[in-house]
Write a protein that holds these residues in place. Sequence first.
Motif, PDB file in Angstrom:
ATOM      1  N   LYS A 172       0.843  -1.204   0.000  1.00 30.82           N
ATOM      2  CA  LYS A 172       0.000   0.000   0.000  1.00 30.82           C
ATOM      3  C   LYS A 172       0.877   1.252   0.000  1.00 30.82           C
ATOM      4  CE  LYS A 172      -1.436   1.497   3.858  1.00 30.82           C
ATOM      5  NZ  LYS A 172      -0.867   2.788   4.233  1.00 30.82           N
ATOM      6  N   ASP A 173       1.850   1.283   0.880  1.00 31.34           N
ATOM      7  CA  ASP A 173       2.729   2.454   0.976  1.00 31.34           C
ATOM      8  C   ASP A 173       3.548   2.660  -0.298  1.00 31.34           C
ATOM      9  OD1 ASP A 173       1.772   2.842   3.526  1.00 31.34           O
ATOM     10  OD2 ASP A 173       3.526   2.002   4.524  1.00 31.34           O
ATOM     11  N   LEU A 174       4.082   1.574  -0.856  1.00 30.80           N
ATOM     12  CA  LEU A 174       4.868   1.694  -2.086  1.00 30.80           C
ATOM     13  C   LEU A 174       4.004   2.156  -3.256  1.00 30.80           C
ATOM     14  CD1 LEU A 174       7.093  -1.457  -1.653  1.00 30.80           C
ATOM     15  CD2 LEU A 174       7.927   0.905  -1.797  1.00 30.80           C
ATOM     16  N   THR A 175       2.770   1.662  -3.326  1.00 31.94           N
ATOM     17  CA  THR A 175       1.866   2.074  -4.399  1.00 31.94           C
ATOM     18  C   THR A 175       1.544   3.564  -4.296  1.00 31.94           C
ATOM     19  OG1 THR A 175       0.927  -0.136  -4.563  1.00 31.94           O
ATOM     20  CG2 THR A 175      -0.401   1.656  -5.449  1.00 31.94           C
ATOM     21  N   LEU A 176       1.295   4.040  -3.077  1.00 31.57           N
ATOM     22  CA  LEU A 176       1.039   5.471  -2.901  1.00 31.57           C
ATOM     23  C   LEU A 176       2.251   6.299  -3.301  1.00 31.57           C
ATOM     24  CD1 LEU A 176      -0.908   5.434   0.486  1.00 31.57           C
ATOM     25  CD2 LEU A 176      -1.829   5.968  -1.781  1.00 31.57           C
TER      26      LEU A 176
ATOM     27  N   PRO B  87      12.583   4.070  -9.452  1.00 32.39           N
ATOM     28  CA  PRO B  87      12.889   2.696  -9.831  1.00 32.39           C
ATOM     29  C   PRO B  87      13.106   1.754  -8.650  1.00 32.39           C
ATOM     30  CG  PRO B  87      14.760   4.123 -10.293  1.00 32.39           C
ATOM     31  CD  PRO B  87      13.608   5.009  -9.911  1.00 32.39           C
ATOM     32  N   LEU B  88      13.650   2.237  -7.555  1.00 28.38           N
ATOM     33  CA  LEU B  88      13.841   1.357  -6.404  1.00 28.38           C
ATOM     34  C   LEU B  88      12.521   1.031  -5.728  1.00 28.38           C
ATOM     35  CD1 LEU B  88      17.167   2.690  -4.872  1.00 28.38           C
ATOM     36  CD2 LEU B  88      16.803   0.714  -6.355  1.00 28.38           C
ATOM     37  N   ALA B  89      11.575   1.951  -5.736  1.00 33.34           N
ATOM     38  CA  ALA B  89      10.246   1.665  -5.196  1.00 33.34           C
ATOM     39  C   ALA B  89       9.539   0.628  -6.060  1.00 33.34           C
ATOM     40  CB  ALA B  89       9.419   2.939  -5.093  1.00 33.34           C
ATOM     41  N   GLU B  90       9.705   0.721  -7.393  1.00 31.48           N
ATOM     42  CA  GLU B  90       9.118  -0.275  -8.292  1.00 31.48           C
ATOM     43  C   GLU B  90       9.712  -1.655  -8.022  1.00 31.48           C
ATOM     44  OE1 GLU B  90       9.622   1.071 -12.307  1.00 31.48           O
ATOM     45  OE2 GLU B  90       8.539   2.933 -11.935  1.00 31.48           O
TER      46      GLU B  90
ATOM     47  N   LEU C 161       8.399  -2.996  -4.726  1.00 32.99           N
ATOM     48  CA  LEU C 161       7.019  -3.443  -4.855  1.00 32.99           C
ATOM     49  C   LEU C 161       6.953  -4.833  -5.487  1.00 32.99           C
ATOM     50  CD1 LEU C 161       4.022  -2.758  -4.483  1.00 32.99           C
ATOM     51  CD2 LEU C 161       4.091  -1.648  -6.715  1.00 32.99           C
ATOM     52  N   ASP C 162       7.769  -5.068  -6.497  1.00 33.98           N
ATOM     53  CA  ASP C 162       7.791  -6.368  -7.169  1.00 33.98           C
ATOM     54  C   ASP C 162       8.347  -7.482  -6.285  1.00 33.98           C
ATOM     55  OD1 ASP C 162       6.724  -5.336  -9.484  1.00 33.98           O
ATOM     56  OD2 ASP C 162       8.669  -5.069 -10.462  1.00 33.98           O
ATOM     57  N   ARG C 163       9.262  -7.134  -5.374  1.00 36.30           N
ATOM     58  CA  ARG C 163       9.984  -8.169  -4.625  1.00 36.30           C
ATOM     59  C   ARG C 163       9.581  -8.298  -3.156  1.00 36.30           C
ATOM     60  NH1 ARG C 163      16.146  -7.680  -6.970  1.00 36.30           N
ATOM     61  NH2 ARG C 163      15.576  -8.020  -9.145  1.00 36.30           N
ATOM     62  N   LEU C 164       8.744  -7.419  -2.657  1.00 33.13           N
ATOM     63  CA  LEU C 164       8.422  -7.431  -1.234  1.00 33.13           C
ATOM     64  C   LEU C 164       7.791  -8.751  -0.790  1.00 33.13           C
ATOM     65  CD1 LEU C 164       8.353  -5.961   1.475  1.00 33.13           C
ATOM     66  CD2 LEU C 164       6.128  -5.032   0.807  1.00 33.13           C
ATOM     67  N   GLY C 165       6.689  -9.142  -1.413  1.00 31.75           N
ATOM     68  CA  GLY C 165       6.006 -10.378  -1.014  1.00 31.75           C
ATOM     69  C   GLY C 165       6.884 -11.609  -1.127  1.00 31.75           C
ATOM     70  N   PRO C 166       7.511 -11.834  -2.297  1.00 27.33           N
ATOM     71  CA  PRO C 166       8.396 -12.994  -2.411  1.00 27.33           C
ATOM     72  C   PRO C 166       9.570 -12.932  -1.424  1.00 27.33           C
ATOM     73  CG  PRO C 166       7.799 -12.208  -4.592  1.00 27.33           C
ATOM     74  CD  PRO C 166       7.283 -11.192  -3.598  1.00 27.33           C
ATOM     75  N   GLY C 167      10.085 -11.749  -1.150  1.00 22.48           N
ATOM     76  CA  GLY C 167      11.193 -11.619  -0.204  1.00 22.48           C
ATOM     77  C   GLY C 167      10.795 -11.965   1.216  1.00 22.48           C
TER      78      GLY C 167
ATOM     79  N   THR D 267       1.355  -3.523  -9.370  1.00 21.46           N
ATOM     80  CA  THR D 267       2.141  -3.007 -10.484  1.00 21.46           C
ATOM     81  C   THR D 267       2.334  -1.524 -10.269  1.00 21.46           C
ATOM     82  OG1 THR D 267       0.142  -2.612 -11.756  1.00 21.46           O
ATOM     83  CG2 THR D 267       1.287  -4.678 -12.178  1.00 21.46           C
ATOM     84  N   ALA D 268       3.373  -1.021 -10.836  1.00 24.22           N
ATOM     85  CA  ALA D 268       3.606   0.416 -10.737  1.00 24.22           C
ATOM     86  C   ALA D 268       2.495   1.140 -11.483  1.00 24.22           C
ATOM     87  CB  ALA D 268       4.958   0.765 -11.341  1.00 24.22           C
ATOM     88  N   PRO D 269       2.016   2.235 -10.957  1.00 19.28           N
ATOM     89  CA  PRO D 269       0.956   2.963 -11.636  1.00 19.28           C
ATOM     90  C   PRO D 269       1.462   3.568 -12.940  1.00 19.28           C
ATOM     91  CG  PRO D 269       1.772   4.188  -9.752  1.00 19.28           C
ATOM     92  CD  PRO D 269       2.459   2.852  -9.737  1.00 19.28           C
ATOM     93  N   SER D 270       0.575   3.672 -13.896  1.00 26.97           N
ATOM     94  CA  SER D 270       0.948   4.301 -15.157  1.00 26.97           C
ATOM     95  C   SER D 270       0.497   5.749 -15.126  1.00 26.97           C
ATOM     96  CB  SER D 270       0.273   3.574 -16.326  1.00 26.97           C
ATOM     97  OG  SER D 270      -1.117   3.786 -16.272  1.00 26.97           O
ATOM     98  N   SER D 271       1.058   6.551 -16.020  1.00 25.15           N
ATOM     99  CA  SER D 271       0.637   7.948 -16.065  1.00 25.15           C
ATOM    100  C   SER D 271      -0.790   8.053 -16.574  1.00 25.15           C
ATOM    101  CB  SER D 271       1.591   8.765 -16.930  1.00 25.15           C
ATOM    102  OG  SER D 271       1.696   8.192 -18.209  1.00 25.15           O
TER     103      SER D 271
END
Length: 109
Positions: free
Chosen positions: A45-49, A62-65, A68-74, A86-90
């Motif tokens: 939630k925090d990374l998406t915001l 890029p590090l937040a993206e 976000l991709d690796r948090l759960g698996p990590g 997924t990272a938000p798009s413009s």
Amino acid sequence: MSSLLPADGSRLLIGGKLLRDTTAPIDEGDFWLPVLRHVRDLGEKDLTLALELGVRLGTALPLAELALDRLGPGLGVGMPASSSPTAPSSEGSETCLMPAPFVRSAQAR
């Protein structure tokens, strides 16, 4: 601290406390599974915001993206079953989850 450890002695580092030795997937029924799923959900939630705010400000994060991709698996809990973050798009930035007063303050800078 030893009273917090499950019987198998597994460890994971959360907030500076070593509780689990591995990032391997956690089995259903494991003591840590609901705890770490909650940690994942809050972190995503925090990374998406943060990423949505980055899009609004035109700043790449890029590090937040990557986080976000690796948090759960990590954490050993994988991605949420309901959806993959997924990272938000413009495109569609008008649906930002950031409360409006924070977005306006950031845009004014």
